[in-house]
Structure formats: C-alpha cells, structure tokens
Design an enzyme around this catalytic site. Sequence first.
Site, PDB file in Angstrom:
ATOM      1  N   LYS A   5       0.934  -1.203  -0.046  1.00 32.93           N
ATOM      2  CA  LYS A   5       0.119   0.114   0.080  1.00 32.93           C
ATOM      3  C   LYS A   5       0.635   1.251   0.119  1.00 32.93           C
ATOM      4  O   LYS A   5       2.162   1.295   0.202  1.00 32.93           O
ATOM      5  CB  LYS A   5      -0.911  -0.174   1.334  1.00 32.93           C
TER       6      LYS A   5
ATOM      7  N   ASP B 263      10.393  23.987  -0.486  1.00 31.21           N
ATOM      8  CA  ASP B 263      11.238  23.241  -1.380  1.00 31.21           C
ATOM      9  C   ASP B 263      12.810  23.249  -1.176  1.00 31.21           C
ATOM     10  O   ASP B 263      13.520  22.683  -2.086  1.00 31.21           O
ATOM     11  CB  ASP B 263      11.207  24.421  -2.863  1.00 31.21           C
TER      12      ASP B 263
END
Length: 385
Positions: free
Chosen positions: A35, A315
């Site tokens: 998963k 970022d």
Amino acid sequence: MATPAQARVDLAAIRHNVSLLKEQAGGAELMGAVKADAYGHGLVPASEAALEGGASRLGTAFVREALALRAAGVTAPILSWLITPDEPLDQALEADVELSAADARLLGEIAEVARRTGRTAKLHLEADTGMSRGGAPLAAWPGLLAKALELRAEGVIDIVGVWSHFACADIPGHPSIALQIEAFETALKLAEQAGAAGSHVIRHLSNSAAAMTLPAARYDLVRPGIAMYGLSPIPELGDFGLRPAMTLVAQVGLVKRVPEGSGVSYAHLYVTDRETTLGLVPLGYADGILRHATGRAEVLAGGRRRRIAGRVCMDQFMIDMGDDPLSAGDEVVLFGPGDGGEPTAQEWADTLGTITHEIVTRIGSRVPRVHEHTSSVTTGTSRRP
C-alpha cells in the site's frame, strides 16, 4: 543525477528482506503489504521484487492500488482491505482482486456487483479483535458470518480468508497481544462452527512485528509491511538482519560564503556564529522533509554529518559547512542504510519523534524513485527473538 533529488531504491534489499521474512514465517505464506506506493518505494518495482523474494500474495489498502498492479501485469493474488463507498468494485472483480468485508452493508454492495458482473467475489472477512479500527466486533461477527454464508450459498461470493490486525505487536509484552490472539481464536472457532472456515480459507493476523516475534500468531499467512523495506518493526530489538532499501539524496543547488551574524532561512532561527559556507539542498516539506526537522535532523555532506541550519522551507533547506569545501552539484545524503556514515531513516524517525513508516511514505512525487539492484547485504545488529 538528472533531477535535483532522488530516492534510490535497492530492489535487491527488498528481495533479501522478503526472503528473510519468509524464512521467519515458519512455513506460512507471505503477503507483501505494498500500500501507499509500496511505502514510498515504488508500487510496481517493489511488488515485483517482493514476489521474487518469496511473497506469494500482495496486499493493498485501496482497490485502485491493486488495479495499478494488474495493469502492470502482476498476476499474483492481491487483497484490498480498505473498501470505502464508491470504490470501483466492478473493476476489482473483473481483475480478480480479493476484497475485505466487515459489515453487512459492504457484503450487500459486493454481492450486487458480483450479480451484475457475473463474477464471484473472493472475500476475506475481517474481525475486530481489539484494535477498534476495521473489522466486525465479535458481537457482530456471527451476523456477518450468517450474511456471508447466505451469499456464498447464492454463489455470488466465496469466503477465502478470515483475518484481523494487531494494535500493539510492536510493543513486546503488551497485554493486548495475548487478548487479541484469544479474540482471533474465538472468531475462528465461530467461523468454523458456522461452516465459513474450510481448509481453503486463509487465516491471517500478523504484521511485520508479529511475523518476526510471535510464532503463535503466524497462522496460514503473515502480512509484513515496513520490514519488507528493511526498516525494523521493533527498533529496540535491533534490525533483525533487514537491509534498508531507500537512500534519499539531493544535489547541492547553491553554495555561498556569508559573514558572521547572518540569519538563515525564515524567522532567522539559525544565525551564523562566524564567517561560513552555506549549502542549499533542494528538498523541502513539499517533498516530505518534515518542517520540524528544522535544526534537528542531520544529513551527510562533504564526508561529515551536518545539521539542518534554519527553517525547512517548502522546496529547500540549508546546511552550514563551516570552512569545509562544497560545490554546487555535490551530493548530499539525507538517509540511507548507514554504510557510508549517513543517517538512517530510523535516526530521522527517532530525532523527529515519529516512526520510519512516516519518514519513507512522506517522500513526495517530485522526487523520482530510481530502482537499482546494488545491495551488498550485511546484518548489523540483528537480533531474532
């Protein structure tokens, strides 16, 4: 490196880990839990490596994950266990995906799809043995069995599994472990008495921790997840001989010299205490680098560990190199197996007060997974109870 950052995934390590887990399972089948994009390692390549390592089945949370595996050509049995309203059940049955059910509503929904498609649904009935999450409570279990048997007699479903899930198998000696095994035995006995647990019905309870430490709970099949990817399900007991599969790296984007007293990143939580060299690492919280790694987590750069300097941004984040050399394009290792002195995912988890599952599954889609076959397996602090 073609991108600013990569999550390098060693498929040989996954094969090794699954082989080790299969050995530990003592003859039980192994269902690899894949998963969440195989815990961030890449759904299809990691699943194929797990099957090559000895897994005979795969497990996903959602049907769409199972369908992605079928679309990639994976033919092994797949169980999807988190079936919410409006899941593509027609496609699941057509793709021979096994489903989990824990209440009459879902049984009815699956039966209706089976009638419409003309395909018999293969079901694993889930009992709630004490986690109070998925599964039918034992008080409702006889009713679920009766409904399932009614639908089996109609020919629209086949009962192929009975299962449950541990809450505290990763806490050795926790009193709930014995109670859950007892409750599962009760659920199995009721299923047998009702005629819902024949010889072809697979009994399964064990996750990674239980598979490695609780022989009595292995039954017919074990469902390891985190251990397949080389991360210990019970860190205080060592690494069990597992090999971490993921190494997260990034290229330095910018290097600059700044004077003493320079505030670094948002809120100036870090201020240089001397003239120093700063390096910009192009990964941030949008990529899964937790914001509270600020000033806490370490990376390997220029042959030494460096703590994140200042606030982790969306970022990017900064490191302080002092007077050590660093150039744009140099590689920084956030975590890996630890062979080269880099931090491990376990160290990141310990530092940030979480578990390794969160560290590896949070790595975002901007970071490509690069699959390799490079493992030279060592066993470190292996302890096998």
